[in-house]
Design a protein around this motif. Structure first.
Motif, PDB file in Angstrom:
ATOM      1  N   LEU A 194      -0.975 -14.416   3.355  1.00 49.14           N
ATOM      2  CA  LEU A 194      -1.713 -14.604   4.600  1.00 49.14           C
ATOM      3  C   LEU A 194      -3.099 -13.981   4.494  1.00 49.14           C
ATOM      4  O   LEU A 194      -4.085 -14.552   4.965  1.00 49.14           O
ATOM      5  CB  LEU A 194      -0.927 -14.025   5.775  1.00 49.14           C
ATOM      6  N   GLN A 195      -3.204 -12.837   3.850  1.00 48.22           N
ATOM      7  CA  GLN A 195      -4.503 -12.187   3.664  1.00 48.22           C
ATOM      8  C   GLN A 195      -5.453 -13.077   2.867  1.00 48.22           C
ATOM      9  O   GLN A 195      -6.632 -13.184   3.192  1.00 48.22           O
ATOM     10  CB  GLN A 195      -4.323 -10.837   2.953  1.00 48.22           C
ATOM     11  N   SER A 196      -4.941 -13.758   1.843  1.00 42.51           N
ATOM     12  CA  SER A 196      -5.802 -14.627   1.041  1.00 42.51           C
ATOM     13  C   SER A 196      -6.278 -15.828   1.863  1.00 42.51           C
ATOM     14  O   SER A 196      -7.434 -16.242   1.739  1.00 42.51           O
ATOM     15  CB  SER A 196      -5.105 -15.071  -0.247  1.00 42.51           C
ATOM     16  N   LEU A 197      -5.429 -16.363   2.715  1.00 37.94           N
ATOM     17  CA  LEU A 197      -5.865 -17.435   3.610  1.00 37.94           C
ATOM     18  C   LEU A 197      -6.923 -16.934   4.582  1.00 37.94           C
ATOM     19  O   LEU A 197      -7.937 -17.600   4.825  1.00 37.94           O
ATOM     20  CB  LEU A 197      -4.681 -17.989   4.408  1.00 37.94           C
ATOM     21  N   PHE A 198      -6.690 -15.759   5.138  1.00 32.86           N
ATOM     22  CA  PHE A 198      -7.637 -15.167   6.089  1.00 32.86           C
ATOM     23  C   PHE A 198      -8.999 -14.962   5.444  1.00 32.86           C
ATOM     24  O   PHE A 198     -10.032 -15.329   6.012  1.00 32.86           O
ATOM     25  CB  PHE A 198      -7.080 -13.840   6.628  1.00 32.86           C
ATOM     26  N   GLU A 199      -9.026 -14.390   4.251  1.00 31.38           N
ATOM     27  CA  GLU A 199     -10.301 -14.134   3.564  1.00 31.38           C
ATOM     28  C   GLU A 199     -11.040 -15.429   3.249  1.00 31.38           C
ATOM     29  O   GLU A 199     -12.260 -15.514   3.406  1.00 31.38           O
ATOM     30  CB  GLU A 199     -10.073 -13.316   2.293  1.00 31.38           C
ATOM     31  N   ALA A 200     -10.311 -16.459   2.815  1.00 29.46           N
ATOM     32  CA  ALA A 200     -10.945 -17.740   2.503  1.00 29.46           C
ATOM     33  C   ALA A 200     -11.509 -18.389   3.768  1.00 29.46           C
ATOM     34  O   ALA A 200     -12.622 -18.927   3.760  1.00 29.46           O
ATOM     35  CB  ALA A 200      -9.949 -18.661   1.815  1.00 29.46           C
ATOM     36  N   ALA A 201     -10.769 -18.333   4.865  1.00 35.82           N
ATOM     37  CA  ALA A 201     -11.247 -18.901   6.125  1.00 35.82           C
ATOM     38  C   ALA A 201     -12.435 -18.114   6.663  1.00 35.82           C
ATOM     39  O   ALA A 201     -13.393 -18.696   7.182  1.00 35.82           O
ATOM     40  CB  ALA A 201     -10.117 -18.938   7.158  1.00 35.82           C
ATOM     41  N   ARG A 202     -12.387 -16.790   6.524  1.00 39.49           N
ATOM     42  CA  ARG A 202     -13.510 -15.964   6.998  1.00 39.49           C
ATOM     43  C   ARG A 202     -14.773 -16.256   6.196  1.00 39.49           C
ATOM     44  O   ARG A 202     -15.862 -16.370   6.760  1.00 39.49           O
ATOM     45  CB  ARG A 202     -13.151 -14.482   6.945  1.00 39.49           C
ATOM     46  N   ALA A 203     -14.641 -16.442   4.892  1.00 43.21           N
ATOM     47  CA  ALA A 203     -15.801 -16.782   4.061  1.00 43.21           C
ATOM     48  C   ALA A 203     -16.354 -18.155   4.452  1.00 43.21           C
ATOM     49  O   ALA A 203     -17.565 -18.339   4.571  1.00 43.21           O
ATOM     50  CB  ALA A 203     -15.424 -16.744   2.583  1.00 43.21           C
ATOM     51  N   ALA A 204     -15.469 -19.125   4.661  1.00 35.54           N
ATOM     52  CA  ALA A 204     -15.913 -20.466   5.054  1.00 35.54           C
ATOM     53  C   ALA A 204     -16.598 -20.424   6.420  1.00 35.54           C
ATOM     54  O   ALA A 204     -17.610 -21.101   6.641  1.00 35.54           O
ATOM     55  CB  ALA A 204     -14.725 -21.423   5.078  1.00 35.54           C
ATOM     56  N   HIS A 205     -16.061 -19.616   7.322  1.00 35.46           N
ATOM     57  CA  HIS A 205     -16.638 -19.457   8.661  1.00 35.46           C
ATOM     58  C   HIS A 205     -18.107 -19.045   8.575  1.00 35.46           C
ATOM     59  O   HIS A 205     -18.936 -19.533   9.336  1.00 35.46           O
ATOM     60  CB  HIS A 205     -15.800 -18.410   9.423  1.00 35.46           C
ATOM     61  N   THR A 206     -18.449 -18.186   7.639  1.00 35.78           N
ATOM     62  CA  THR A 206     -19.842 -17.729   7.512  1.00 35.78           C
ATOM     63  C   THR A 206     -20.769 -18.830   6.990  1.00 35.78           C
ATOM     64  O   THR A 206     -21.988 -18.714   7.104  1.00 35.78           O
ATOM     65  CB  THR A 206     -19.959 -16.506   6.577  1.00 35.78           C
ATOM     66  N   ARG A 207     -20.188 -19.891   6.435  1.00 37.01           N
ATOM     67  CA  ARG A 207     -20.983 -20.997   5.887  1.00 37.01           C
ATOM     68  C   ARG A 207     -21.035 -22.210   6.812  1.00 37.01           C
ATOM     69  O   ARG A 207     -21.607 -23.239   6.464  1.00 37.01           O
ATOM     70  CB  ARG A 207     -20.413 -21.407   4.534  1.00 37.01           C
ATOM     71  N   ALA A 208     -20.404 -22.105   7.971  1.00 34.68           N
ATOM     72  CA  ALA A 208     -20.378 -23.228   8.911  1.00 34.68           C
ATOM     73  C   ALA A 208     -21.797 -23.625   9.314  1.00 34.68           C
ATOM     74  O   ALA A 208     -22.702 -22.783   9.376  1.00 34.68           O
ATOM     75  CB  ALA A 208     -19.571 -22.858  10.150  1.00 34.68           C
ATOM     76  N   TYR A 209     -21.979 -24.900   9.573  1.00 34.43           N
ATOM     77  CA  TYR A 209     -23.255 -25.430  10.044  1.00 34.43           C
ATOM     78  C   TYR A 209     -23.039 -25.899  11.477  1.00 34.43           C
ATOM     79  O   TYR A 209     -22.511 -26.987  11.717  1.00 34.43           O
ATOM     80  CB  TYR A 209     -23.707 -26.583   9.144  1.00 34.43           C
ATOM     81  N   ALA A 210     -23.381 -25.032  12.417  1.00 33.44           N
ATOM     82  CA  ALA A 210     -23.117 -25.299  13.832  1.00 33.44           C
ATOM     83  C   ALA A 210     -24.357 -25.012  14.688  1.00 33.44           C
ATOM     84  O   ALA A 210     -24.292 -24.231  15.638  1.00 33.44           O
ATOM     85  CB  ALA A 210     -21.927 -24.468  14.299  1.00 33.44           C
ATOM     86  N   PRO A 211     -25.507 -25.658  14.380  1.00 29.35           N
ATOM     87  CA  PRO A 211     -26.726 -25.359  15.125  1.00 29.35           C
ATOM     88  C   PRO A 211     -26.721 -25.877  16.561  1.00 29.35           C
ATOM     89  O   PRO A 211     -27.517 -25.411  17.376  1.00 29.35           O
ATOM     90  CB  PRO A 211     -27.817 -26.049  14.305  1.00 29.35           C
ATOM     91  N   TYR A 212     -25.857 -26.812  16.892  1.00 30.95           N
ATOM     92  CA  TYR A 212     -25.854 -27.409  18.221  1.00 30.95           C
ATOM     93  C   TYR A 212     -24.883 -26.710  19.160  1.00 30.95           C
ATOM     94  O   TYR A 212     -25.218 -26.417  20.299  1.00 30.95           O
ATOM     95  CB  TYR A 212     -25.556 -28.917  18.115  1.00 30.95           C
TER      96      TYR A 212
END
Length: 141
Positions: A10-28
């Motif tokens: 679960l920790q590995s899933l959390f870390e991967a999702a948290r890293a992806a979250h920082t790369r999201a493109y959500a300007p709108y």
């Protein structure tokens, strides 16, 4: 329901999702989401939401993670974690619940988190009860 004692998977899933979250493109919307899934072979695939000026044409984080799984050769989702901001739980939207269902079973765990940790855990069946899946088209239902 914060989970401060996450197991390694679960920790590995959390870390991967948290890293992806920082790369999201959500300007709108300003609403960044990351998702990570573990495929049946134990590999982790992540995705983030990607918005578009032709709003709401965009890609959800869950769809991005599923596409990454497919590109990486995976075909089954063993577990998924979705990470997003705010006081409410950021569960997959209806379209993503159906996307997940294509590659998962009703028993597949779906974890919901924010950047501080896991907030809730569901099965896909709880999020999408009595769902229509591939077996409905093959006669195996």
């Amino acid at each position: 329901m914060r989970d401060s004692g996450m197991d390694a998977e679960l920790q590995s899933l959390f870390e991967a999702a948290r890293a992806a979250h920082t790369r999201a493109y959500a300007p709108y919307s300003g609403f960044a989401v990351g998702a990570a899934l573990r495929d049946a072979e134990g590999r982790i695939h992540a995705g983030c939401n990607v918005e578009n000026a032709a709003y709401p044409v965009g890609t959800c984080a869950e769809a991005g993670a599923i596409a990454a799984m497919m590109a990486g050769g995976g075909r089954r989702i063993a577990a998924m974690l979705v990470l997003g901001p705010g006081p409410g739980l950021v569960t997959p939207c209806g379209a993503c619940r159906q996307r997940i269902r294509e590659f998962a079973t009703p028993e597949t765990p779906i974890h919901v988190a924010d950047t501080d940790g896991v907030r809730a855990c569901f099965t896909l069946g709880a999020l999408l009860p009595d769902s229509f899946g591939p077996e409905n088209l093959t006669g195996d239902a």
